[in-house]
Design a protein around this motif. Structure first.
Motif, PDB file in Angstrom:
ATOM      1  N   SER A  33       0.808  -1.221   0.000  1.00  0.00           N
ATOM      2  CA  SER A  33       0.000   0.000   0.000  1.00  0.00           C
ATOM      3  C   SER A  33       0.841   1.270   0.000  1.00  0.00           C
ATOM      4  CB  SER A  33      -0.932   0.013   1.225  1.00  0.00           C
ATOM      5  OG  SER A  33      -0.177  -0.105   2.431  1.00  0.00           O
ATOM      6  N   TRP A  34       2.035   1.230   0.609  1.00  0.00           N
ATOM      7  CA  TRP A  34       2.911   2.396   0.583  1.00  0.00           C
ATOM      8  C   TRP A  34       4.351   1.938   0.733  1.00  0.00           C
ATOM      9  CZ3 TRP A  34       4.400   5.039   5.568  1.00  0.00           C
ATOM     10  CH2 TRP A  34       4.089   4.242   6.687  1.00  0.00           C
ATOM     11  N   PHE A  35       5.288   2.903   0.722  1.00  0.00           N
ATOM     12  CA  PHE A  35       6.678   2.549   0.482  1.00  0.00           C
ATOM     13  C   PHE A  35       7.340   1.833   1.659  1.00  0.00           C
ATOM     14  CE2 PHE A  35       7.203   6.536   2.695  1.00  0.00           C
ATOM     15  CZ  PHE A  35       8.431   6.453   3.333  1.00  0.00           C
TER      16      PHE A  35
END
Length: 239
Positions: free
Chosen positions: A221-223
């Motif tokens: 979903s994100w880094f």
């Protein structure tokens, strides 16, 4: 994406070898393998022992012997380095499977048979032979989780059959299969004749499949999870 460096692999392999030699009486029974732990894992040939295996060895119901050859006698088997017959009621002769031969034999054409034989990784994306694009092979490759590997290839094949992507040229696919075979054999046993996508190649393989299908290979979903959280089958559930 998680990057694994050679130094980390060597440290992990060394620690695991020390641990396994500590918890199992490998030295006592002369069963320490000549290859490294990382070679075993990367070959997809990691054995699993029942909990009471070495207990059975201690009591003598399982006898461990190292020998290159043996032959049958009237009462059992005789090993090359021990002339004394080993009395045996049942001998299980585990020969393994020659998957390449079984696949080659489905073709009458000797040309197609030769395409399959002689390589442990003859298929582009582990699915389609560059010279036989009309036939798809699923389940040929090994991995830590065979079902997950086959599922990813099935999704890739569905995209291909739906016309959502095109195959590269024959020359490009053959070049790719050669690179894959060299990579998979880098740590694998020299005599291993089965395609193996080990943990060293699994994420990269999935990335290639996603790119072919036009899907973002970065599934987190994100880094921060992308950098530190391992990839699992559920990350690819909505492809």
């Amino acid at each position: 994406m998680i990057f694994i460096y050679p130094e980390q692999i060597w440290i992990f392999s060394t620690l695991m070898q020390i641990y396994l030699k500590w918890i199992y009486p490998l030295k006592k029974y002369n069963m320490i393998p000549k290859h490294s732990f990382i070679t075993e894992v990367a070959s997809c040939m990691l054995p699993v022992l029942p909990p009471t295996f070495y207990k059975r060895v201690e009591e003598g119901s399982i006898v461990l012997k190292n020998s290159q050859n043996f032959h049958f006698s009237q009462n059992g088997i005789i090993l090359d380095d021990d002339p004394t017959p080993i009395e045996t009621d049942i001998v299980i002769f585990a020969t393994g499977f020659r998957t390449d031969e079984k696949l080659a034999n489905i073709f009458k054409s000797t040309f197609f048979q030769d395409c399959i034989l002689g390589s442990s990784a003859p298929f582009y994306r582990e699915c389609i032979h560059p010279r036989i694009p009309q036939v798809a092979m699923l389940g040929y490759s090994e991995s830590r989780a065979n079902l997950f590997t086959t599922e990813m290839k099935s999704k890739w094949l569905a995209h291909f059959m739906a016309g959502n992507m095109k195959l590269p040229t024959i020359a490009a696919m053959e070049e790719d299969t050669i690179k894959w075979e060299m990579s998979m054999r880098k740590y694998a046993f020299k005599s291993y004749k089965r395609s193996c996508i080990s943990f060293l190649l699994q994420i990269h393989s999935n990335d290639l499949l996603c790119n072919d299908m036009g899907i973002n290979p970065r599934r987190k979903s994100w880094f921060l999870p992308e950098l530190f959280v391992p990839y699992v089958p559920s990350d690819y559930a909505n492809l």
